[in-house]
Motif scaffolding. Structure first.
Motif, PDB file in Angstrom:
ATOM      1  N   UNK A  41       0.893  -1.077  -0.012  1.00  0.00           N
ATOM      2  CA  UNK A  41      -0.051   0.198  -0.154  1.00  0.00           C
ATOM      3  C   UNK A  41       0.887   1.315   0.038  1.00  0.00           C
ATOM      4  N   UNK A  42       2.017   1.199   0.890  1.00  0.00           N
ATOM      5  CA  UNK A  42       2.805   2.382   0.848  1.00  0.00           C
ATOM      6  C   UNK A  42       3.561   2.480  -0.374  1.00  0.00           C
ATOM      7  N   UNK A  43       3.915   1.735  -1.080  1.00  0.00           N
ATOM      8  CA  UNK A  43       4.526   1.750  -2.440  1.00  0.00           C
ATOM      9  C   UNK A  43       3.671   2.196  -3.389  1.00  0.00           C
ATOM     10  N   UNK A  44       2.315   1.850  -3.441  1.00  0.00           N
ATOM     11  CA  UNK A  44       1.313   2.291  -4.593  1.00  0.00           C
ATOM     12  C   UNK A  44       1.101   3.687  -4.272  1.00  0.00           C
ATOM     13  N   UNK A  45       0.797   4.159  -2.772  1.00  0.00           N
ATOM     14  CA  UNK A  45       0.493   5.423  -2.750  1.00  0.00           C
ATOM     15  C   UNK A  45       1.686   6.434  -3.037  1.00  0.00           C
TER      16      UNK A  45
END
Length: 407
Positions: A41-45
């Motif tokens: 999630x952090x990468x995509x955000x």
């Protein structure tokens, strides 16, 4: 001043380019990231936000963009870029959460810099976002497939190694059985040989013991005779050593007194030359005074000058009394040390032929003479009688005053 060039040359453009280039790195699709929902999630955000900002800059007129807002966004993206750079170097996915936190707290709050709102540009950013997600997914699938093929190949290798090890184990078991049988036969043969050798060795040992006992008795008799002779010789050597030690002690003592005598003689000579120098200076002043005023009429000025010069001569020669006394003292110490040296050097040969008890008696008497003596007190005497000197100076002063007083 805000201008078009300030918008085009803003460092936010370079930061966005570096982040979008970094998005293509395969490190963001490693197992530690794709198997953890929080890291994914952090990468995509992070990259979704970067793509949206890139589309907003491209789709918003330059006149409607706040340079201050761009600077605020660039500051936050720089922090996120630092976290991602650290992640690429140490592969610690915690940096992804740190970068996403920076996006939430510092970057998204600066989105007001773009007018109008970000909602109209979302359809344009969606294809790029989907393409990035597709790339991440493909990289993840590829890595999983590569890992599966590697694991399968490794399992095949392990199976082959297991077959080889099983065959080696069987060979080792067969060899161990064969070597165990051979070892049992060798041990039996060794025990037989040891029994025979032990019997022969026991007989030889008893014979050697009997012969050795006879030789030991002969050796003890010889040692006993040699020991008596050696004891007599050692007694003689002990007496000689005692005499040598006595001579060495006498030499050390006399040598020390010789050094004292030499040192005191040097000091006496030094003070003697000092005395001669001081006396010579006083005599020179007196003679110079006599020569200078020879033939001149006596008056108040000449008498006062002669008196002052003679007084200087007396004052200068006063230390000569002290240096002369010190020279005499050092000379006496040197003579005393040389006399002691002579006595200690001659005492050994003098008592050598006397009986031992007589020698001990003489040494005991010398101990009280040379050791435990107190030092003579050093009394400093005034070389000049102050009262006599004052009386003489008063008389001379009165005479001078009478001479210079007008009649």
């Amino acid at each position: 001043m805000v201008t078009f060039s300030a918008h085009r040359d803003h460092p936010l453009h370079a930061t966005l380019r570096r982040l979008l280039e970094m998005r293509n790195s395969p490190m963001f699709a490693i197992d530690a990231v794709i198997t953890n929902e929080s890291y994914t999630f952090s990468r995509n955000k992070i990259f979704s936000t970067v793509q949206v900002i890139q589309n907003l800059i491209s789709g918003t007129p330059e006149e409607l963009v706040s340079i201050g807002g761009m600077s605020s966004i660039n500051s936050g993206l720089q922090q996120a870029l630092a976290e991602l750079t650290t992640f690429l170097s140490d592969e610690n996915p915690v940096h992804l959460d740190n970068a996403a936190s920076v996006i939430d707290n510092n970057v998204l709050q600066g989105m007001w810099a773009f007018t109008p709102s970000a909602q109209p540009v979302m359809p344009e950013a969606l294809p790029a976002l989907l393409q990035a997600q597709h790339k991440f997914s493909m990289d993840s699938v590829r890595q999983v497939a590569d890992a599966s093929d590697s694991l399968s190949a490794h399992l095949v290798e392990l199976d082959e190694e297991g077959q080889i090890l099983r065959a080696k184990l069987n060979d080792i078991t067969d060899n161990a059985s064969r070597e165990r049988a051979e070892a049992s036969a060798a041990v039996a043969k060794l025990e037989q040989s040891f029994t025979q050798a032990e019997s022969s060795r026991q007989q030889s040992f008893e014979e050697s013991l009997r012969i050795g006992a006879g030789r030991v008795e002969e050796l003890l008799e010889a040692i006993k005779g040699n020991t008596d002779a050696l004891l007599l010789e050692l007694e003689e050597k002990r007496n000689q050593a005692a005499r040598i030690v006595q001579v060495v002690g006498n030499i050390g003592a006399t040598g020390n007194y010789k050094r004292i005598a030499d040192s005191e003689s040097k000091q006496a000579n030094l003070f003697r030359w000092i005395t001669l120098g001081i006396f010579g200076t006083g005599v020179f002043i007196a003679v110079a005074t006599f020569i200078k005023f020879w033939g001149e009429p006596l008056n108040s000025e000449t008498i006062l000058a002669i008196f002052i010069r003679l007084l200087y001569a007396i004052v200068i020669t006063t230390p000569a009394w002290y240096s002369a006394r010190e020279s005499a003292r050092h000379r006496s110490n040197a003579d005393r040390a040389r006399l002691t040296e002579l006595e200690l050097a001659s005492i050994g040969p003098f008592i050598e032929l006397l009986p031992e008890d007589r020698k001990i008696e003489i040494r005991a008497g010398l101990t009280s003479q040379y050791f435990g003596k107190s030092l003579d007190p050093h009394v400093v005497n005034n070389p000049i009688d102050a009262v006599a000197l004052a009386s003489a100076l008063k008389g001379v002063t009165d005479d001078i005053l009478k001479a210079v007083k007008p009649s």
